[in-house]
Scaffold this motif. Structure first.
Motif, PDB file in Angstrom:
ATOM      1  N   THR A  65       8.324  25.860 -17.797  1.00  7.23           N
ATOM      2  CA  THR A  65       7.104  25.070 -17.864  1.00  7.23           C
ATOM      3  C   THR A  65       6.820  24.472 -16.480  1.00  7.23           C
ATOM      4  O   THR A  65       7.665  24.484 -15.595  1.00  7.23           O
ATOM      5  CB  THR A  65       7.231  23.962 -18.919  1.00  7.23           C
ATOM      6  N   VAL A  87      13.352  30.534 -23.288  1.00  6.57           N
ATOM      7  CA  VAL A  87      13.601  29.252 -23.947  1.00  6.57           C
ATOM      8  C   VAL A  87      13.711  28.135 -22.915  1.00  6.57           C
ATOM      9  O   VAL A  87      14.616  28.125 -22.082  1.00  6.57           O
ATOM     10  CB  VAL A  87      14.895  29.306 -24.788  1.00  6.57           C
ATOM     11  N   SER A  88      12.767  27.196 -22.972  1.00  9.32           N
ATOM     12  CA  SER A  88      12.844  25.959 -22.183  1.00  9.32           C
ATOM     13  C   SER A  88      13.387  24.879 -23.105  1.00  9.32           C
ATOM     14  O   SER A  88      12.676  24.409 -23.993  1.00  9.32           O
ATOM     15  CB  SER A  88      11.458  25.546 -21.678  1.00  9.32           C
ATOM     16  N   ASN A 105      13.038  20.635 -26.751  1.00  9.21           N
ATOM     17  CA  ASN A 105      12.148  21.596 -27.394  1.00  9.21           C
ATOM     18  C   ASN A 105      12.741  21.970 -28.747  1.00  9.21           C
ATOM     19  O   ASN A 105      13.781  22.617 -28.816  1.00  9.21           O
ATOM     20  CB  ASN A 105      12.005  22.820 -26.490  1.00  9.21           C
ATOM     21  N   SER A 122       8.988  29.259 -29.207  1.00 11.75           N
ATOM     22  CA  SER A 122       7.609  29.074 -28.778  1.00 11.75           C
ATOM     23  C   SER A 122       7.340  29.861 -27.508  1.00 11.75           C
ATOM     24  O   SER A 122       8.203  29.990 -26.636  1.00 11.75           O
ATOM     25  CB  SER A 122       7.325  27.593 -28.492  1.00 11.75           C
ATOM     26  N   PRO A 167       6.031  30.305 -23.812  1.00  5.49           N
ATOM     27  CA  PRO A 167       6.129  29.299 -22.745  1.00  5.49           C
ATOM     28  C   PRO A 167       4.909  28.399 -22.631  1.00  5.49           C
ATOM     29  O   PRO A 167       5.040  27.192 -22.415  1.00  5.49           O
ATOM     30  CB  PRO A 167       6.321  30.150 -21.489  1.00  5.49           C
ATOM     31  N   VAL A 199       5.006  25.500 -25.237  1.00  2.00           N
ATOM     32  CA  VAL A 199       6.193  24.641 -25.355  1.00  2.00           C
ATOM     33  C   VAL A 199       5.813  23.167 -25.286  1.00  2.00           C
ATOM     34  O   VAL A 199       5.074  22.736 -24.397  1.00  2.00           O
ATOM     35  CB  VAL A 199       7.211  24.957 -24.239  1.00  2.00           C
ATOM     36  N   TYR A 202       7.727  19.190 -25.828  1.00  2.00           N
ATOM     37  CA  TYR A 202       9.016  18.514 -25.870  1.00  2.00           C
ATOM     38  C   TYR A 202       8.918  17.261 -26.731  1.00  2.00           C
ATOM     39  O   TYR A 202       8.024  16.436 -26.528  1.00  2.00           O
ATOM     40  CB  TYR A 202       9.468  18.138 -24.458  1.00  2.00           C
ATOM     41  N   ARG A 219       3.258  18.266 -24.134  1.00  2.00           N
ATOM     42  CA  ARG A 219       3.243  19.477 -23.295  1.00  2.00           C
ATOM     43  C   ARG A 219       3.087  19.072 -21.842  1.00  2.00           C
ATOM     44  O   ARG A 219       2.231  18.259 -21.510  1.00  2.00           O
ATOM     45  CB  ARG A 219       2.067  20.371 -23.717  1.00  2.00           C
TER      46      ARG A 219
END
Length: 573
Positions: A290, A311-312, A325, A330, A332, A335, A337, A405
């Protein structure tokens, strides 16, 4: 429900009470520090805090931090004992910063690790039993004048006892990860990961930029790595004895079959899907993609053949840890948090879509869906109502905790007249350019920009490092494959995606000139990274700047320019 699930449910369901408790705890510890005493006169009243304590930037508190770093008592800014200082990378904001840290930090890291691990175990079957490659690199730890450790956050964490207790599923021994020579460490981490390829369930690094750098390194060394595996012996240039000894426990015997496989996969004309081909049981790529890291999404999708989710897991900075997350699968761009209310005390400045602010400061639990906010942090280490510089958008809620986001850094990145172009604008432009490049089977492996005001009118300059998706291992110069029409179209596509102010002033050629694309030699962005590393940046936290301001860094790019292209028409207003 597991204890982990209960913890997350409890944290998010009681977000308001937990935030109140966090602020109370911070004020009780810090109200009599030199910094807060000016505003609170020793009071721990939360309303007085919100009324009297000013919103500040890092530069406002830097003199206090420097005093402690130079040997004055911790209670200048923190009622808790300061045990170390963290140094930011300095590659995104332009200047390195130092931040005080206390023992509470390790507690927060363990909470984050526990929650994110539970999320990954739930999302991916068999994840808990496999090995996770996290390409991690340490930076030399220096000391401040007062003798406290000074290092990047990732280095401090990796060298802590906390790390050893948490990161037990790495294919690389600790000695390899802690090796101070980045090149030897990277080589040995790759070697250990390849030898144990059938056990690897995830490949990643803290930032997408680091993982892309590792793949570039693999391009150079895959033949040598295969040779080491074939003979069961690590290369002689690996001179760090801890590395050699620990790798020998992994590379225990010759494995010609695996060496053949690596040579076959890496020797193909295209490296599309190379990550999923080398690590066939990998379920995902773990890396922050992100914010500015979004520029590396096309490359990682190419290297994984779009087969592995990106995956973040966390949103964090040197100032504070923010959230996790909860939806690892999801896309990118989607995404968000979920903020954890026990990490720090969070406040938010309401921001308009156009970047202006209403000035209203809102608590964590009072955020409104769809609105944009700039985040403020009050932490346990001495920062109070400090701007982080990130603009976020509320996308939803998990129980009472908001989900946000990452939108952009607050500051304008580029401007040559009176327009304001942000990181978000540049990433949109880059996404448009990516589509154009794909039509010619090209991909970019490096990107940055700068505002050239030496010309009249001033104009935007974009640097790109390009390569062909096929003939990946060919020595043919990419310049021979560049199509003037395609690259000019790239320039036009980027300009069309900029905001209305840019397009308006660009239509009047006397205000903003045509966007220029400068294609650079392969390896240029590796050279740029080495430039920043030579000035104290850490590889583990390196982020290619979206905009270059350093004259010396620009020279690194300019010396490698292959070709220049310009937009041939003004974008529609």
């Amino acid at each position: 429900m597991s204890r982990i699930g209960c913890d997350l449910e409890e944290l998010t369901s009681n977000a308001k009470q937990i935030q109140d408790d966090v602020l109370t705890k911070i004020l009780k510890a810090n109200a009599n520090t030199e910094y807060l005493r000016r505003f609170l006169q020793g009071s721990t009243d939360k309303e007085l805090f919100k009324k009297n304590v000013p919103v500040v930037s890092y530069e406002d508190v830097k003199p206090y931090i420097d005093r402690v770093a130079n040997g004055e008592p911790s209670d200048i800014i923190s009622g808790n004992h300061i045990t170390a200082f963290f140094r930011s990378s300095g590659t995104s904001g332009g200047n390195q910063k130092i931040f005080p840290a206390t023992s509470i930090l390790s507690e927060n890291i363990q909470i984050l690790f526990t929650i994110t691990s539970a999320i990954m175990y739930k999302c991916f079957d068999g994840f808990k039993q496999g090995k996770v490659i996290r390409f991690t690199f340490t930076h030399p730890i220096s000391t401040t004048p007062c003798g406290l450790p000074l290092a990047p956050l990732i280095t401090s964490f990796t060298k802590s006892a906390c790390y050893k207790s948490l990161a037990k599923n790495s294919p690389s021994p600790d000695q390899v990860i802690l090796c101070p020579d980045t090149k030897q460490s990277m080589y040995c981490q790759l070697l250990c990961g390849l030898v144990q390829r059938d056990e690897v369930v995830s490949v990643g690094a803290m930032f997408a930029s680091v993982l892309v750098q590792v793949i570039h390194f693999l391009e150079i060394y895959w033949k040598e790595l295969a040779s080491n595996i074939r003979c069961g012996h690590v290369s002689e240039w690996i001179t760090d004895l801890s590395c050699r000894d620990s790798v020998s426990t992994i590379l225990v015997e010759p494995n010609p079959k695996l060496a053949d496989l690596i040579e076959n996969e890496c020797g193909q004309k295209s490296w599309q899907g190379i990550v999923s081909r080398l690590w066939p049981k990998a379920k995902c790529i773990e890396a922050i993609v992100t914010g500015t890291m979004a520029q590396y999404i096309p490359a990682l999708e190419f290297y994984s053949n779009n087969e592995l989710p990106l995956v973040s897991k966390v949103y964090a900075s040197s100032e504070a840890f923010f959230g996790v997350n909860l939806e690892p699968l999801s896309k990118p761009q989607h995404v968000s948090y979920t903020f954890l209310p026990n990490m720090s005390y969070f406040e938010f400045i309401d921001v308009n879509v156009d970047g202006g602010t209403t000035g209203e400061i809102v608590d964590l639990v009072n955020l409104k869906l769809g609105r944009y906010y700039e985040i403020l942090v009050t932490n346990f280490s001495g920062l109070h109502r400090c701007r982080v510089g990130d603009v976020l958008q509320v996308t939803g809620f998990y129980n009472m905790a908001p989900q946000l986001r990452f939108v952009r850094r607050k500051d304008t990145v580029l401007s040559v007249y009176v327009e304001s172009t942000t990181e978000e604008d540049l990433l949109k432009a880059l996404a448009r350019a990516t589509v154009v490049l794909e039509s010619s089977d090209l991909m970019y492996t490096g990107f940055t920009s700068y505002a050239d005001v030496s010309t009249v009118p001033g104009h935007y300059v974009v640097y790109m490092e390009l390569r062909a998706k096929v003939d990946y291992n060919s020595s043919t110069d990419v310049l021979l494959q560049l199509d003037n029409k395609v690259l000019v179209e790239c320039c036009c596509a980027m300009e069309q995606s900029f905001n209305g102010a840019y397009r308006l002033f660009r239509s009047k050629d006397e205000h903003i000139g045509a966007l220029e694309l400068r294609v650079v030699q392969q390896g240029t962005f590796d050279s740029l990274m080495k430039f920043f590393l030579s000035r104290g940046a850490s590889l583990a936290q390196y982020k290619t700047p979206m905009c270059i301001n350093s004259v010396e860094a620009l020279k690194t790019l300019e010396d490698k320019v292959l070709a220049r292209f310009f937009s041939d028409k003004s974008p529609p207003v």
